[in-house]
Enzyme design. Structure first.
Site, PDB file in Angstrom:
ATOM      1  N   HIS A 106      33.534  -1.129  35.380  1.00  0.00           N
ATOM      2  CA  HIS A 106      33.613   0.313  35.152  1.00  0.00           C
ATOM      3  C   HIS A 106      33.085   1.033  36.383  1.00  0.00           C
ATOM      4  O   HIS A 106      32.117   0.581  36.996  1.00  0.00           O
ATOM      5  CB  HIS A 106      32.739   0.714  33.951  1.00  0.00           C
ATOM      6  CG  HIS A 106      32.421   2.177  33.936  1.00  0.00           C
ATOM      7  ND1 HIS A 106      33.281   3.114  33.423  1.00  0.00           N
ATOM      8  CD2 HIS A 106      31.361   2.869  34.440  1.00  0.00           C
ATOM      9  CE1 HIS A 106      32.751   4.323  33.590  1.00  0.00           C
ATOM     10  NE2 HIS A 106      31.586   4.200  34.202  1.00  0.00           N
TER      11      HIS A 106
ATOM     12  N   THR B 199      43.115   1.361  36.615  1.00  0.00           N
ATOM     13  CA  THR B 199      42.641   0.954  35.285  1.00  0.00           C
ATOM     14  C   THR B 199      43.390  -0.276  34.767  1.00  0.00           C
ATOM     15  O   THR B 199      42.783  -1.214  34.251  1.00  0.00           O
ATOM     16  CB  THR B 199      42.849   2.121  34.282  1.00  0.00           C
ATOM     17  OG1 THR B 199      42.276   3.302  34.840  1.00  0.00           O
ATOM     18  CG2 THR B 199      42.217   1.826  32.938  1.00  0.00           C
TER      19      THR B 199
ATOM     20  N   PHE C 232      43.037   2.990  21.353  1.00  0.00           N
ATOM     21  CA  PHE C 232      42.425   1.727  21.773  1.00  0.00           C
ATOM     22  C   PHE C 232      40.900   1.740  21.673  1.00  0.00           C
ATOM     23  O   PHE C 232      40.241   0.744  21.990  1.00  0.00           O
ATOM     24  CB  PHE C 232      42.855   1.361  23.207  1.00  0.00           C
ATOM     25  CG  PHE C 232      42.484   2.390  24.251  1.00  0.00           C
ATOM     26  CD1 PHE C 232      41.201   2.449  24.789  1.00  0.00           C
ATOM     27  CD2 PHE C 232      43.434   3.308  24.695  1.00  0.00           C
ATOM     28  CE1 PHE C 232      40.864   3.404  25.741  1.00  0.00           C
ATOM     29  CE2 PHE C 232      43.094   4.265  25.659  1.00  0.00           C
ATOM     30  CZ  PHE C 232      41.802   4.310  26.186  1.00  0.00           C
TER      31      PHE C 232
ATOM     32  N   ARG D  21      35.802   3.820  42.932  1.00  0.00           N
ATOM     33  CA  ARG D  21      37.028   3.743  42.124  1.00  0.00           C
ATOM     34  C   ARG D  21      38.123   3.000  42.883  1.00  0.00           C
ATOM     35  O   ARG D  21      38.863   2.220  42.310  1.00  0.00           O
ATOM     36  CB  ARG D  21      37.525   5.156  41.767  1.00  0.00           C
ATOM     37  CG  ARG D  21      36.559   5.967  40.914  1.00  0.00           C
ATOM     38  CD  ARG D  21      36.662   5.688  39.460  1.00  0.00           C
ATOM     39  NE  ARG D  21      37.913   6.144  38.873  1.00  0.00           N
ATOM     40  CZ  ARG D  21      38.182   6.068  37.576  1.00  0.00           C
ATOM     41  NH1 ARG D  21      37.291   5.548  36.742  1.00  0.00           N
ATOM     42  NH2 ARG D  21      39.330   6.487  37.099  1.00  0.00           N
TER      43      ARG D  21
ATOM     44  N   GLU E  40      26.141   9.293  33.796  1.00  0.00           N
ATOM     45  CA  GLU E  40      26.110   7.897  33.360  1.00  0.00           C
ATOM     46  C   GLU E  40      24.876   7.166  33.901  1.00  0.00           C
ATOM     47  O   GLU E  40      24.282   6.355  33.189  1.00  0.00           O
ATOM     48  CB  GLU E  40      27.404   7.202  33.798  1.00  0.00           C
ATOM     49  CG  GLU E  40      28.625   7.751  33.045  1.00  0.00           C
ATOM     50  CD  GLU E  40      29.962   7.304  33.638  1.00  0.00           C
ATOM     51  OE1 GLU E  40      29.980   6.537  34.620  1.00  0.00           O
ATOM     52  OE2 GLU E  40      31.015   7.732  33.098  1.00  0.00           O
TER      53      GLU E  40
ATOM     54  N   LYS F  98      31.547  -5.450  33.167  1.00  0.00           N
ATOM     55  CA  LYS F  98      31.766  -5.559  31.723  1.00  0.00           C
ATOM     56  C   LYS F  98      31.537  -7.008  31.260  1.00  0.00           C
ATOM     57  O   LYS F  98      31.425  -7.918  32.089  1.00  0.00           O
ATOM     58  CB  LYS F  98      33.187  -5.064  31.422  1.00  0.00           C
ATOM     59  CG  LYS F  98      33.378  -3.565  31.745  1.00  0.00           C
ATOM     60  CD  LYS F  98      34.816  -3.108  31.516  1.00  0.00           C
ATOM     61  CE  LYS F  98      34.960  -1.611  31.755  1.00  0.00           C
ATOM     62  NZ  LYS F  98      36.363  -1.156  31.568  1.00  0.00           N
TER      63      LYS F  98
ATOM     64  N   TYR G 296      31.394   6.488  26.429  1.00  0.00           N
ATOM     65  CA  TYR G 296      32.849   6.678  26.336  1.00  0.00           C
ATOM     66  C   TYR G 296      33.209   7.845  25.407  1.00  0.00           C
ATOM     67  O   TYR G 296      34.237   7.794  24.728  1.00  0.00           O
ATOM     68  CB  TYR G 296      33.516   5.394  25.828  1.00  0.00           C
ATOM     69  CG  TYR G 296      33.656   4.300  26.870  1.00  0.00           C
ATOM     70  CD1 TYR G 296      34.281   4.530  28.099  1.00  0.00           C
ATOM     71  CD2 TYR G 296      33.198   3.001  26.624  1.00  0.00           C
ATOM     72  CE1 TYR G 296      34.436   3.521  29.048  1.00  0.00           C
ATOM     73  CE2 TYR G 296      33.349   1.981  27.573  1.00  0.00           C
ATOM     74  CZ  TYR G 296      33.973   2.254  28.778  1.00  0.00           C
ATOM     75  OH  TYR G 296      34.136   1.250  29.711  1.00  0.00           O
TER      76      TYR G 296
HETATM   77  P1  GTP Z   1      36.451   2.750  33.462  1.00  0.00           P
HETATM   78  O1  GTP Z   1      36.004   2.669  34.886  1.00  0.00           O
HETATM   79  O2  GTP Z   1      36.145   1.494  32.680  1.00  0.00           O
HETATM   80  O3  GTP Z   1      35.973   4.017  32.769  1.00  0.00           O
HETATM   81  O4  GTP Z   1      38.046   2.794  33.512  1.00  0.00           O
HETATM   82  P2  GTP Z   1      38.970   4.023  33.905  1.00  0.00           P
HETATM   83  O5  GTP Z   1      38.163   5.239  34.200  1.00  0.00           O
HETATM   84  O6  GTP Z   1      39.886   3.528  34.973  1.00  0.00           O
HETATM   85  O7  GTP Z   1      39.815   4.243  32.575  1.00  0.00           O
HETATM   86  P3  GTP Z   1      39.409   5.088  31.262  1.00  0.00           P
HETATM   87  O8  GTP Z   1      38.090   5.750  31.447  1.00  0.00           O
HETATM   88  O9  GTP Z   1      40.584   5.919  30.910  1.00  0.00           O
HETATM   89  O10 GTP Z   1      39.301   3.928  30.181  1.00  0.00           O
HETATM   90  C1  GTP Z   1      38.081   3.236  29.994  1.00  0.00           C
HETATM   91  C2  GTP Z   1      38.383   1.794  29.671  1.00  0.00           C
HETATM   92  O11 GTP Z   1      39.084   1.725  28.434  1.00  0.00           O
HETATM   93  C3  GTP Z   1      39.318   1.091  30.659  1.00  0.00           C
HETATM   94  O12 GTP Z   1      38.661   0.600  31.810  1.00  0.00           O
HETATM   95  C4  GTP Z   1      39.846  -0.036  29.807  1.00  0.00           C
HETATM   96  O13 GTP Z   1      38.900  -1.107  29.710  1.00  0.00           O
HETATM   97  C5  GTP Z   1      39.966   0.618  28.440  1.00  0.00           C
HETATM   98  N1  GTP Z   1      41.331   1.093  28.247  1.00  0.00           N
HETATM   99  C6  GTP Z   1      41.941   2.175  28.819  1.00  0.00           C
HETATM  100  N2  GTP Z   1      43.217   2.297  28.404  1.00  0.00           N
HETATM  101  C7  GTP Z   1      43.420   1.249  27.559  1.00  0.00           C
HETATM  102  C8  GTP Z   1      44.541   0.817  26.783  1.00  0.00           C
HETATM  103  O14 GTP Z   1      45.624   1.407  26.815  1.00  0.00           O
HETATM  104  N3  GTP Z   1      44.358  -0.303  26.023  1.00  0.00           N
HETATM  105  C9  GTP Z   1      43.179  -0.985  25.981  1.00  0.00           C
HETATM  106  N4  GTP Z   1      43.071  -2.089  25.213  1.00  0.00           N
HETATM  107  N5  GTP Z   1      42.108  -0.600  26.678  1.00  0.00           N
HETATM  108  C10 GTP Z   1      42.233   0.492  27.456  1.00  0.00           C
HETATM  109 MG    MG Z   2      36.691   5.970  32.947  1.00  0.00          MG
END
Ligand code: GTP
Ligand code: MG
Length: 149
Positions: A115, A91, A57, A85, A126, A9, A49
């Site tokens: 990510h 996360t 958020f 992962r 993706e 990112k 996304y």
């Molecule tokens: P990715 O690998 O980035 O997809 O992360 P993830 O799969 O572990 O989490 P998810 O797909 O649910 O969320 C995608 C991204 O959104 C996260 O990696 C964070 O950068 C952001 N995000 C998730 N939850 C929050 C939150 O509560 N607050 C904020 N500010 N950002 C969030």
């Molecule tokens: Mg994710």
């Protein structure tokens, strides 16, 4: 072979963590199938996304992901989605184990550096969203017999 879409990112790029992250995947034995530096646009990120569009958020996430270029990568190998992962960590970096990328280099969920695809299907979806077919290279690694039995 299984593929995961791994993205560094904008914070990871600005903080000079690109080499470190690539190195971890290389050393584990994964094979790079595609890579580029890209300034994402809103349409691409909305599609990437799409499952998070209704989250509170989401606007902050869009601002974060538009704030600078990202490094897009497609990594290939045994169980790469689940292992990727684990290598990224939870996360929320405060819940990421030390030794993971997020656990070693970040503190805030809104600045969590990287990510990784969350299923084999999203790894494919993706990879195909961020790369054209010609950008994904199907070469054979000279090391494969040293990595796989
Ligand atoms: P990715 O690998 O980035 O997809 O992360 P993830 O799969 O572990 O989490 P998810 O797909 O649910 O969320 C995608 C991204 O959104 C996260 O990696 C964070 O950068 C952001 N995000 C998730 N939850 C929050 C939150 O509560 N607050 C904020 N500010 N950002 C969030
Ligand atoms: Mg994710």
């Amino acid at each position: 072979m299984e593929r995961s879409y791994i993205m560094i990112k904008p914070d990871g790029v600005q903080r000079g963590l690109v080499g470190e992250i690539i190195s971890r995947f290389e050393k584990r034995g994964y094979k790079l199938a595609a890579m580029k530096l890209k300034q994402a646009d809103e349409d691409l990120l909305k599609e990437h996304y799409r499952d998070l569009a209704s989250k509170p958020f989401f606007p902050k996430l869009m601002g974060y992901m538009l704030s600078g270029p990202v490094v897009c990568m497609c990594w290939e190998g045994k169980d790469v989605v689940a292992q990727g992962r684990k290598m990224l960590g939870a996360t929320n970096p405060l819940e990421s184990a030390p030794g993971t990328i997020r656990g070693d280099f970040s503190l805030d969920v809104g600045r969590n550096i990287c990510h990784g695809s969350d299923s084999v299907d999203s790894g494919k979806r993706e990879s195909e969203l961020w790369f054209s077919p010609a950008e994904i290279v199907d070469n054979e690694s000279a090391l494969k017999d040293w990595i796989y039995e």
